[in-house]
Write a protein that holds these residues in place. Structure first.
Motif, short mmCIF file in Angstrom:
data_model
loop_
_atom_site.label_atom_id
_atom_site.label_comp_id
_atom_site.label_asym_id
_atom_site.label_seq_id
_atom_site.Cartn_x
_atom_site.Cartn_y
_atom_site.Cartn_z
N ILE A 177 0.93 -1.34 0.00
CA ILE A 177 -0.11 0.08 0.08
C ILE A 177 0.86 1.24 0.09
CG2 ILE A 177 -0.29 0.43 2.50
CD1 ILE A 177 -3.28 0.63 1.64
N MET A 178 2.23 1.08 -0.07
CA MET A 178 3.06 2.25 -0.04
C MET A 178 2.62 3.46 -1.01
SD MET A 178 5.79 3.25 1.48
CE MET A 178 6.36 1.55 1.94
N PRO A 179 2.39 3.11 -2.28
CA PRO A 179 1.81 4.18 -3.15
C PRO A 179 0.76 4.81 -2.89
CG PRO A 179 2.21 2.00 -4.33
CD PRO A 179 2.32 2.00 -3.09
N GLN A 180 -0.10 4.31 -2.09
CA GLN A 180 -1.40 5.01 -1.89
C GLN A 180 -1.14 5.71 -0.49
OE1 GLN A 180 -5.33 3.52 -2.34
NE2 GLN A 180 -4.18 4.39 -4.12
N VAL A 181 -0.20 5.41 0.44
CA VAL A 181 0.45 6.31 1.38
C VAL A 181 0.89 7.55 0.78
CG1 VAL A 181 1.67 6.29 3.51
CG2 VAL A 181 0.19 4.30 3.01
N MET A 182 1.81 7.31 -0.30
CA MET A 182 2.62 8.33 -0.87
C MET A 182 1.48 9.71 -1.37
SD MET A 182 5.08 10.20 -1.38
CE MET A 182 6.52 9.16 -1.14
N ASP B 191 -8.44 -7.68 -7.76
CA ASP B 191 -7.68 -8.46 -8.18
C ASP B 191 -6.21 -8.75 -6.93
OD1 ASP B 191 -6.66 -5.87 -9.01
OD2 ASP B 191 -5.42 -6.40 -10.41
N GLU B 192 -6.66 -7.93 -6.25
CA GLU B 192 -5.35 -7.97 -5.06
C GLU B 192 -5.84 -8.15 -3.59
OE1 GLU B 192 -2.57 -5.02 -5.76
OE2 GLU B 192 -2.79 -4.95 -7.50
N LYS B 193 -7.17 -8.90 -3.60
CA LYS B 193 -7.84 -8.89 -2.30
C LYS B 193 -6.88 -9.32 -1.18
CE LYS B 193 -12.45 -8.41 -3.56
NZ LYS B 193 -14.02 -9.09 -3.37
N ALA B 194 -6.02 -10.33 -1.51
CA ALA B 194 -5.21 -10.80 -0.52
C ALA B 194 -4.43 -9.97 0.19
CB ALA B 194 -4.12 -11.85 -1.11
N PHE B 195 -4.10 -8.68 -0.09
CA PHE B 195 -3.43 -7.68 0.57
C PHE B 195 -4.40 -7.06 1.57
CE2 PHE B 195 -0.57 -8.29 -3.34
CZ PHE B 195 0.58 -8.62 -2.39
N TYR B 196 -5.68 -6.92 0.88
CA TYR B 196 -6.62 -6.31 1.88
C TYR B 196 -6.99 -7.25 2.92
CZ TYR B 196 -7.77 -2.99 -1.80
OH TYR B 196 -7.61 -1.97 -2.76
N GLY B 197 -6.61 -8.73 2.80
CA GLY B 197 -6.94 -9.78 3.79
C GLY B 197 -5.68 -9.58 4.85
N ASN C 201 1.24 -12.51 -15.46
CA ASN C 201 1.78 -13.62 -14.62
C ASN C 201 2.20 -13.38 -13.33
OD1 ASN C 201 1.28 -15.33 -16.94
ND2 ASN C 201 3.31 -14.50 -17.74
N TRP C 202 2.25 -11.92 -13.09
CA TRP C 202 3.01 -11.76 -11.62
C TRP C 202 2.43 -10.23 -11.18
CZ3 TRP C 202 6.04 -7.54 -12.97
CH2 TRP C 202 6.75 -7.72 -13.86
N ASN C 203 2.76 -10.09 -10.08
CA ASN C 203 2.48 -8.81 -9.31
C ASN C 203 3.75 -8.55 -8.41
OD1 ASN C 203 1.87 -6.58 -7.62
ND2 ASN C 203 -0.21 -7.29 -7.57
N ASP C 204 4.60 -7.60 -8.87
CA ASP C 204 5.61 -7.00 -8.44
C ASP C 204 5.53 -5.84 -7.49
OD1 ASP C 204 8.16 -6.73 -7.24
OD2 ASP C 204 9.21 -6.26 -9.24
N TYR C 205 4.61 -6.39 -6.20
CA TYR C 205 4.44 -5.25 -5.34
C TYR C 205 5.40 -4.48 -4.43
CZ TYR C 205 4.51 -8.51 -1.48
OH TYR C 205 4.99 -9.53 -0.69
N GLN C 206 6.59 -5.42 -4.65
CA GLN C 206 7.77 -4.99 -3.62
C GLN C 206 8.31 -3.90 -4.44
OE1 GLN C 206 11.31 -5.50 -4.51
NE2 GLN C 206 11.82 -4.14 -2.72
#
Length: 478
Positions: free
Chosen positions: A55-60, A253-259, A330-335
């Protein structure tokens, strides 16, 4: 079978006799409860660091928006701008002081579709900028290199799925409630005359809700005041994260992070009320997250000239190939996304093709050591830098990605009148915590790490074919 059972019983009896304390410990209720609590705290902290990275982008975005609203007032139809080149008081990440910035922060859930009227470019003034959502995903570029091609236009910012009137507008479809517009004002120079032309040009912008009775626009000058738009790595980080979860559209598509955030007490539609223990764990996780982000500033992007120079791309190549989303089928590079928007904002929509400006990042000296203000440094920029317009070097604090606090010289550019050049046309730059009397010197703070961005305005072929190599910054031995 009976013999085996007897042996097992005997073995257990011997073990209990030889290690009575161990067996007693296993049966104590407090021991299992303590282990349980330790596991739960470890899990909580692990999820906090991963969810915080995500969630870093949203905090920024939240810090940029709130920094403007709380310090300068205004609302979702206000235009914020710098009437003069930025100084250290502009506490936004990795800005430049060569072209003044213009920003808006809007929320379509409050205002409905918004209209931005952009004037045509002139012989002396133009805008280069982008409409972005609150994840910093670029949508459409503006200006001579953008959708209006410098002719000026009315842009209409609408939510995804909008079916209303589009006639006469360049439509900007946004997948989030919140978003922003980030322009740089392109001028001939930063002289008083050119800055006056810049100010007059900015005041031709109009920003208002579609169908509003008035096009009157509130234009606020940020120059001269401290605009704090950096991320705080304490409980405020999680307060900001919660504010964005409450305000924004859920990414399905990213609900695991909301979890993960839910397990921290952050859930849409519910109050964020951590208890004392949770607060302590969240603050600890934020501090660890901060250390990881500072490390990423130094190491997560590839070297431009491996084996020849320590300078790197500012971000991984995946940013260019994914339109700054770091997401593919194929992937989500959230890091990498989190690390990028810890110290960066407003990538253009034409990021992969853009050749108007090129950034190069430096965070290590010639021996691979991080830059630290306890030492002096130097570099000699060759005379043949492949930049049509000019080059610039700016210095930023690793701890927050902004200009060095209270620095009277945040950067140096080749088109500045007071720059001192060598006889062969090269330019020697220096960094020191004691810059008094030193030429071409950028102040740094003793004990604090910093990094650099070298910008080429109008990069030429020698950069792209890699025949030009920027030499390493060297630590000065005292």
């Amino acid at each position: 079978m009976k013999i085996l059972i007897h042996k097992a019983i005997i073995s257990t009896m011997l073990s209990a006799a030889l290690f009575p304390l161990a067996h007693a410990e296993e049966t104590k209720p407090g021991a299992s409860l303590s282990a349980h609590n330790e596991i739960q705290e470890t899990r909580f902290s692990r999820r906090a660091i991963e969810a915080g990275t995500w969630i870093m982008p949203q905090v920024m975005y939240h810090q940029m928006e709130q920094g403007a609203l709380k310090t300068f007032g205004g609302d979702e139809r206000t235009i914020y701008y710098y009437s003069q080149p930025m100084t250290w008081k502009a506490r936004m990440v990795t800005g430049n002081n060569n072209s003044p910035y213009i920003h808006t922060y809007h929320d379509l859930s409050k205002t409905g579709p918004m209209v931005l009227e952009v004037p045509p470019a002139t012989d002396t003034n133009a805008f280069f900028g982008t409409f972005l959502d609150s994840w910093h995903k670029p949508i459409i570029d503006v200006g001579p290199d953008g959708a209006d091609q410098g002719k000026g236009a009315k842009y209409l910012v609408v939510p995804k799925g909008y079916e209303g009137d589009r006639e006469g507008y360049i439509v900007v479809e946004q997948e989030t409630n919140k978003g922003y517009i980030s322009f740089r004002s392109l001028t001939g120079s930063t002289s008083a005359e050119d800055m006056k032309k810049h100010q007059d040009y900015v005041h031709q912008l109009k920003f208002y809700p579609l169908g509003a009775n008035s096009k009157e626009t509130n234009i606020v000058d940020l120059h001269g005041k401290i605009y704090e738009a950096t991320i705080k790595f304490d409980l405020d980080f999680w307060t900001a994260a919660n504010a964005m979860v409450q305000a924004e559209i859920i990414r399905t598509d990213e609900k695991a992070f909301y979890g993960m955030l839910k397990s921290l007490g952050i859930e849409k539609g519910k109050p964020f009320e951590p208890d004392a223990k949770q607060k302590a764990l969240l603050v600890s996780a934020a501090k660890q997250l901060h250390l990881e982000m500072m490390d990423d500033v130094v190491y997560y992007a590839p070297e431009l000239w491996p084996g020849k120079s320590r300078w790197t791309l500012p971000v991984p190549m995946e940013m260019m190939t994914t339109d700054a989303t770091y997401v593919t089928p194929n992937w989500n590079d959230y890091q990498s996304r989190g690390a990028t928007f810890y110290f960066y904002f407003a990538p253009p929509a034409s990021l992969a093709e853009s050749k108007s400006t090129t950034y190069i990042k430096g965070a290590l000296d010639g021996k691979g050591r991080t830059f630290n203000g306890s030492h002096d440094y130097t570099i000699t920029i060759p005379a043949d830098v492949p930049a049509k317009r000019f080059w610039s070097m700016l210095t930023y604090a690793t701890k927050d990605g902004t200009y060095i606090r209270e620095s009277d010289r945040i950067g140096i550019a080749s088109n500045e009148e007071d720059i001192v050049k060598n006889k062969d046309g090269s330019t020697t730059l220096t960094w020191s915590s004691n810059s008094e009397g030193k030429q071409n010197c950028m102040p740094v703070i003793a004990g604090e790490e910093f990094f650099l961005l070298f910008r080429l305005y109008g990069p030429e072929e020698a950069f792209f074919d890699k025949s030009f190599v920027l030499p390493d910054v060297q630590r000065v031995t005292k």
